[in-house]
Design a protein around this motif. Structure first.
Motif, PDB file in Angstrom:
ATOM      1  N   LEU A   1      -2.660  -7.046  11.776  1.00  0.00           N
ATOM      2  CA  LEU A   1      -3.748  -7.437  10.882  1.00  0.00           C
ATOM      3  C   LEU A   1      -4.110  -8.899  11.115  1.00  0.00           C
ATOM      4  N   PRO A   2      -5.351  -9.203  11.482  1.00  0.00           N
ATOM      5  CA  PRO A   2      -5.738 -10.595  11.692  1.00  0.00           C
ATOM      6  C   PRO A   2      -5.932 -11.319  10.365  1.00  0.00           C
ATOM      7  N   ALA A   3      -6.111 -12.624  10.452  1.00  0.00           N
ATOM      8  CA  ALA A   3      -6.434 -13.402   9.256  1.00  0.00           C
ATOM      9  C   ALA A   3      -7.813 -12.996   8.761  1.00  0.00           C
ATOM     10  N   LEU A   4      -7.930 -12.763   7.468  1.00  0.00           N
ATOM     11  CA  LEU A   4      -9.184 -12.290   6.881  1.00  0.00           C
ATOM     12  C   LEU A   4      -9.555 -13.152   5.676  1.00  0.00           C
ATOM     13  N   PRO A   5     -10.840 -13.266   5.372  1.00  0.00           N
ATOM     14  CA  PRO A   5     -11.240 -13.933   4.127  1.00  0.00           C
ATOM     15  C   PRO A   5     -10.633 -13.229   2.919  1.00  0.00           C
ATOM     16  N   ASP A   6     -10.405 -13.988   1.857  1.00  0.00           N
ATOM     17  CA  ASP A   6      -9.797 -13.416   0.657  1.00  0.00           C
ATOM     18  C   ASP A   6     -10.607 -12.256   0.099  1.00  0.00           C
ATOM     19  N   GLN A   7     -11.919 -12.282   0.337  1.00  0.00           N
ATOM     20  CA  GLN A   7     -12.795 -11.263  -0.239  1.00  0.00           C
ATOM     21  C   GLN A   7     -12.735  -9.934   0.521  1.00  0.00           C
ATOM     22  N   VAL A   8     -12.091  -9.913   1.676  1.00  0.00           N
ATOM     23  CA  VAL A   8     -12.032  -8.713   2.517  1.00  0.00           C
ATOM     24  C   VAL A   8     -10.688  -8.022   2.336  1.00  0.00           C
ATOM     25  N   ARG A   9     -10.729  -6.726   2.091  1.00  0.00           N
ATOM     26  CA  ARG A   9      -9.478  -5.968   1.980  1.00  0.00           C
ATOM     27  C   ARG A   9      -9.001  -5.584   3.376  1.00  0.00           C
ATOM     28  N   GLY A  10      -7.784  -5.959   3.694  1.00  0.00           N
ATOM     29  CA  GLY A  10      -7.203  -5.598   4.980  1.00  0.00           C
ATOM     30  C   GLY A  10      -6.366  -4.333   4.874  1.00  0.00           C
ATOM     31  N   VAL A  11      -6.511  -3.443   5.847  1.00  0.00           N
ATOM     32  CA  VAL A  11      -5.727  -2.210   5.918  1.00  0.00           C
ATOM     33  C   VAL A  11      -5.091  -2.156   7.297  1.00  0.00           C
ATOM     34  N   LEU A  12      -3.782  -2.029   7.358  1.00  0.00           N
ATOM     35  CA  LEU A  12      -3.075  -1.994   8.628  1.00  0.00           C
ATOM     36  C   LEU A  12      -2.585  -0.580   8.922  1.00  0.00           C
ATOM     37  N   LEU A  13      -2.998  -0.059  10.080  1.00  0.00           N
ATOM     38  CA  LEU A  13      -2.502   1.221  10.571  1.00  0.00           C
ATOM     39  C   LEU A  13      -1.661   0.973  11.816  1.00  0.00           C
ATOM     40  N   PRO A  14      -0.649   1.797  12.053  1.00  0.00           N
ATOM     41  CA  PRO A  14       0.174   1.609  13.251  1.00  0.00           C
ATOM     42  C   PRO A  14      -0.602   1.960  14.514  1.00  0.00           C
ATOM     43  N   LEU A  15      -0.191   1.405  15.612  1.00  0.00           N
ATOM     44  CA  LEU A  15      -0.829   1.699  16.888  1.00  0.00           C
ATOM     45  C   LEU A  15      -0.253   3.016  17.421  1.00  0.00           C
ATOM     46  N   ASP A  16      -0.537   4.064  16.687  1.00  0.00           N
ATOM     47  CA  ASP A  16      -0.013   5.400  16.976  1.00  0.00           C
ATOM     48  C   ASP A  16      -1.136   6.401  16.734  1.00  0.00           C
ATOM     49  N   ALA A  17      -1.618   7.051  17.780  1.00  0.00           N
ATOM     50  CA  ALA A  17      -2.792   7.914  17.679  1.00  0.00           C
ATOM     51  C   ALA A  17      -2.581   9.093  16.735  1.00  0.00           C
ATOM     52  N   GLU A  18      -1.399   9.675  16.756  1.00  0.00           N
ATOM     53  CA  GLU A  18      -1.146  10.833  15.897  1.00  0.00           C
ATOM     54  C   GLU A  18      -1.162  10.440  14.423  1.00  0.00           C
ATOM     55  N   ILE A  19      -0.543   9.326  14.093  1.00  0.00           N
ATOM     56  CA  ILE A  19      -0.521   8.871  12.700  1.00  0.00           C
ATOM     57  C   ILE A  19      -1.921   8.473  12.244  1.00  0.00           C
ATOM     58  N   VAL A  20      -2.657   7.753  13.085  1.00  0.00           N
ATOM     59  CA  VAL A  20      -4.017   7.358  12.714  1.00  0.00           C
ATOM     60  C   VAL A  20      -4.897   8.585  12.527  1.00  0.00           C
ATOM     61  N   GLY A  21      -4.782   9.564  13.419  1.00  0.00           N
ATOM     62  CA  GLY A  21      -5.569  10.788  13.277  1.00  0.00           C
ATOM     63  C   GLY A  21      -5.277  11.511  11.978  1.00  0.00           C
ATOM     64  N   ALA A  22      -4.015  11.569  11.602  1.00  0.00           N
ATOM     65  CA  ALA A  22      -3.626  12.266  10.372  1.00  0.00           C
ATOM     66  C   ALA A  22      -4.114  11.542   9.123  1.00  0.00           C
ATOM     67  N   ARG A  23      -4.256  10.202   9.198  1.00  0.00           N
ATOM     68  CA  ARG A  23      -4.587   9.416   8.007  1.00  0.00           C
ATOM     69  C   ARG A  23      -6.048   8.981   7.931  1.00  0.00           C
ATOM     70  N   LEU A  24      -6.789   9.127   9.031  1.00  0.00           N
ATOM     71  CA  LEU A  24      -8.111   8.525   9.124  1.00  0.00           C
ATOM     72  C   LEU A  24      -9.051   8.963   8.012  1.00  0.00           C
ATOM     73  N   TYR A  25      -9.277  10.270   7.865  1.00  0.00           N
ATOM     74  CA  TYR A  25     -10.237  10.739   6.873  1.00  0.00           C
ATOM     75  C   TYR A  25      -9.787  10.395   5.454  1.00  0.00           C
ATOM     76  N   ALA A  26      -8.502  10.563   5.180  1.00  0.00           N
ATOM     77  CA  ALA A  26      -8.006  10.245   3.834  1.00  0.00           C
ATOM     78  C   ALA A  26      -8.254   8.777   3.505  1.00  0.00           C
ATOM     79  N   LEU A  27      -8.042   7.895   4.482  1.00  0.00           N
ATOM     80  CA  LEU A  27      -8.282   6.472   4.265  1.00  0.00           C
ATOM     81  C   LEU A  27      -9.759   6.196   3.998  1.00  0.00           C
ATOM     82  N   LEU A  28     -10.639   6.787   4.791  1.00  0.00           N
ATOM     83  CA  LEU A  28     -12.074   6.560   4.592  1.00  0.00           C
ATOM     84  C   LEU A  28     -12.536   7.117   3.249  1.00  0.00           C
TER      85      LEU A  28
END
Length: 328
Positions: A263-290
Motif C-alpha cells: 500500500l503506497p502513501a495516500l492522502p488521509d481522505q483516501v481509503r486504502g485497501v491492501l490485497l495480496p499479490l495472489d491472483a486466486e485470492i484477488v479473484g475470490a475477493r474482487l467482486y465482494a470488495l467492489l
C-alpha cells in the motif's frame, strides 16, 4: 419483499420448494462455486425471457445452460466431440463452460438466435441438487442487473434484482468469486472466449494449444457467449486502473485505492485497501470488495493494474471490462 431461504446442503427442503417454482416458470437465484446464478427452466422460452427482463439483458447475449452430467449435455448439442468428452472428464463438475453446436432442443432465446449453446456442470452441491430436482437444464446467468457487478453473496442478488426474483437460496459466499472459463469448441480450433479459473495451460494439457479471444463485442452485436461485451462487471463507482504505486492527489470525491502487495502513501481522505499479490485470492475477493465499496458510498475506485501472466488473466479481463467507459 424478496424471499430468502438459507440452505445448508443438497438435502435441504428448500431445494424442493425452489424446484417447484422453477418448474412453474419462475426465477430462483442460487449459489454456484463461481457466482450466484439467476435460474430458470432452460427449455422453457417464456421462463428464460423472464431472466432477460429481470436483468435488463440484451437479446444478443446468450445464457449458459447448467446440467448435472455429460449425458444431459449431449442431449443439448448436435455434435459432442472427443475434446468435449476429455474436458468434461477432467473439469466437470467445475468452472468450465463449453460452447458447442446446439441441438434443436435448445430454444433460440437461450442461444441469442445463434447456432451454438454454452454448457456447464457446476461444482456446487446446491446447484447440482437443484438441477436434479427440476430434471431439466437450468439457464442461469449471474444474478445481477446486466453489466453490473456479479453477486458472490445472496444479499448482492437482492440489492441488484429486488423483487424480480421469486426466491433466493442463500448458501453463503461463493468460493471462486469469478465466472467460469468459456471455451468455444464449435470452430476449427479450441478458443477461450472468457478467461476464468481454468487456465489456458490447464486446457492445453487436455486438448493441446488453445486460442485466446481478447476483443470486445459492441452493443447491438450478437455475442457467441456471455462476458464478451465491451463494458461488463462494473461497480456503481467509477473504476480506474492505475500503475502500481501511483501518486494520489487530494480528492474532491470519495475515493478508495486498492493496492496489490504493498500500500503506497495516500492522502488521509483516501481509503486504502491492501490485497495480496495472489491472483486466486484477488479473484475470490474482487467482486465482494467492489460491492462493499459501492455500499459504503465511494464514488471512485482506483485499482492497481494486475501483473501480466496467465495466473492473472481472468482478473485482468474482468477489470478491463469493468473499467470501460459507459457508452451514451
Amino acid at each position: 419483499m424478496t424471499r430468502f431461504l438459507q440452505i445448508r446442503g443438497a438435502d435441504d427442503s428448500a431445494i424442493s420448494e425452489a424446484a417447484t417454482i422453477l418448474a412453474a416458470g419462475g426465477l430462483v437465484a442460487f449459489p454456484t462455486e463461481t457466482v450466484y446464478g439467476l435460474g430458470a427452466d432452460g427449455l422453457n422460452p417464456e421462463a428464460v425471457a423472464k431472466i432477460y427482463a429481470a436483468k435488463g439483458r440484451p437479446a444478443t447475449n446468450p445464457v449458459i445452460l447448467h446440467v448435472d452430467n455429460v449425458a444431459s449435455a449431449k442431449a443439448l448439442v448436435s455434435h459432442w466431440p472427443e475434446a468435449a468428452q476429455r474436458l468434461a472428464d477432467r473439469f466437470w463438475p467445475g468452472p468450465l463452460t463449453l460452447v458447442l453446436p446446439a441441438s434443436e432442443t435448445v430454444p433460440s432465446i437461450v442461444r441469442a438466435g445463434g447456432p451454438s449453446v454454452a454448457l456447464r456442470c457446476p461444482a456446487h452441491r446446491v446447484a447440482l441438487a437443484l438441477i436434479r430436482a427440476v430434471g431439466r437444464p437450468l439457464a442461469a446467468p449471474s444474478a445481477n442487473r446486466s453489466q453490473h457487478l456479479s453477486p458472490t453473496r445472496a444479499e448482492h442478488v437482492a440489492s441488484s434484482l429486488g423483487e424480480a426474483v421469486d426466491l433466493i437460496l442463500d448458501g453463503g459466499a461463493t468460493e471462486a468469486g469469478l465466472e467460469s472459463t468459456i471455451l468455444d469448441l464449435s470452430g476449427a480450433r479450441p478458443r477461450i472466449l472468457r478467461p476464468g479459473p481454468i487456465t489456458p495451460a490447464d486446457l492445453a494439457a487436455i486438448v493441446g494449444s488453445v486460442d485466446l479471444w481478447e476483443g470486445a463485442v459492441r452493443a447491438g452485436e450478437r455475442q457467441a457467449a456471455p462476458g464478451m461485451a465491451e463494458r461488463h462487471y462494473a461497480p456503481r463507482a467509477r473504476l480506474d486502473l492505475v500503475t502500481p504505486g501511483s501518486a494520489v492527489a487530494v480528492p474532491s470525491e470519495r475515493v478508495a485505492y486498492v493496492a496489490l502487495g504493498r500500500l503506497p502513501a495516500l492522502p488521509d481522505q483516501v481509503r486504502g485497501v491492501l490485497l495480496p499479490l495472489d491472483a486466486e485470492i484477488v479473484g475470490a475477493r474482487l467482486y465482494a470488495l467492489l460491492h462493499e465499496l459501492d455500499d459504503a458510498g465511494f464514488e471512485r475506485v482506483m485499482m492497481e493494474r494486475p501483473p501480466e501472466g496467465e495466473a492473472w488473466m481472468a482478473v485482468r479481463d474482468r477489470l478491463r471490462r469493468a473499467s470501460a467507459k459507459e457508452m451514451g
